[in-house]
Design a protein around this motif. Structure first.
Motif: not given
Lengths: 143, 202
Positions: A98-118
């Motif tokens: 949600s945008p509220s989580l990214l208030s410091t990154l407004l107006g930019s592309w961000v990278t979401l990384r999903v990591t799976g761990t064994l």
């Protein structure tokens, strides 16, 4: 006496060379065996993104199919540009940005990384997806 | 009265003739001795073939040289940290000469520092097909428990004497360390075991 000592010294020198002819046989072609171990490669999650919201307030749902090989992986999600921000993961297959989580990154592309761990190991696998955070801080867009 | 008196030659005595005859006869007899031969006999015996003994170590009934024997039961795919694979081979004396066996091993591949090899004489291998697969060698006598490396390590110093036809089971287990780093995903490991037979001292 000296002759006796000399004889005692000389006798082994005469006898010992003969022992070199008593070398045991060995197999001229010793058998060898070989085998191979190969380590697994964890399957990276394939990420999908969809937005939902009302009017201009939108959030992004990022989903993936969890891997269960060789055992169910444990997934986590982070925004690379905000490493301290860990997103919650639902059902091991969904995270919502949600945008509220990214208030410091407004107006930019961000990278979401999903990591799976064994579980129980240090082995992981991950995938990235780019999200756009609106300038007004009201929306997150999928690529 | 002058003149020479010639004494009458005595008549030859008849005694000489038998003597000459005896002498000639004796010479004849002696000369005849040279023609005598001892009796002898010959018999031909067919010699037995002398055959040297043979020294031949087999692995699962195979020579394993020059072609390396594929130890299929000691192979595993998709191995994860903490998993183990165990397998056995049967050594046999296929020759006529009793011998003892020693063995060395090397390993190649990126996984090498993270795989522990355990060698057990006369051991049995367990099976496990469920993650995490943890097969092991049970029973027998452990002779080695360490990483192998690529320089060659002695994993069996010497077995007891194996008579002709005798067999010996060798069990090996390979374990990938639980803390193997993430960079080891998809890497491989190839151990090579070399078994050497040495004629047993009589």
């Amino acid at each position: 006496m000296r002759r006796l000592l000399l004889a005692l010294v000389a006798l082994p020198l005469v006898l010992l060379p003969g022992r070199t002819t008593l070398a045991p046989w060995t197999d001229p072609a010793p058998p060898r065996t070989t085998s191979t171990l190969s380590a697994l490669s964890l399957v990276a999650p394939t990420l999908s993104c969809a937005t939902r919201g009302i009017l201009t307030l939108t959030v992004a749902d990022v989903t993936w199919s969890p891997s269960s090989f060789p055992a169910p992986l444990s997934y986590s999600a982070v925004i690379v540009q905000a490493p301290g921000l860990n997103l919650s993961v639902t059902a091991n297959s969904l995270t919502t940005v949600s945008p509220s989580l990214l208030s410091t990154l407004l107006g930019s592309w961000v990278t979401l990384r999903v990591t799976g761990t064994l579980p129980g190991t240090a082995w992981t696998t991950s995938s990235d997806i780019q999200l756009y955070v609106g300038l007004a801080g009201l929306s997150v867009s999928c690529p | 009265m002058t003149g020479r008196h010639v004494a009458p030659r005595p008549a030859r005595s008849g005694v000489w003739r038998p003597g000459v005859v005896a002498l000639v006869g004796a010479l004849g007899l002696v000369g005849g001795l040279g023609t005598q031969a001892y009796w002898n006999d010959q018999a031909t015996v067919t010699g037995q073939t002398v055959t040297s003994g043979s020294l031949d170590l087999l692995v699962d009934g195979e020579q394993g040289n020059p072609s390396t024997y594929p130890w299929a039961s000691l192979s595993m795919t998709d191995m994860a940290p903490g998993e183990s694979k165990a397998g056995t081979v049967t050594l046999s004396n296929g020759g006529t000469t009793p011998f003892t066996v020693s063995a060395t091993a090397t390993a190649s591949g990126n996984l090498d520092p993270h795989v522990t090899a355990r060698v057990v004489l006369a051991g049995s291998a367990t099976t496990d097909s469920t993650y995490p697969r943890q097969e092991t060698c049970t029973g027998g006598t452990q002779t080695f428990n360490d990483t192998l490396g690529n320089s060659g390590k002695t994993v069996i110093s010497s077995t007891s004497t194996m008579a002709a036809g005798a067999t010996l089971v060798v069990c090996v287990s390979l374990t990938l360390a639980t803390n193997a780093p993430n960079s080891m995903q998809g890497k491989s490991y190839t151990p090579v075991f070399t078994f050497t037979a040495t004629q047993a001292a009589s």
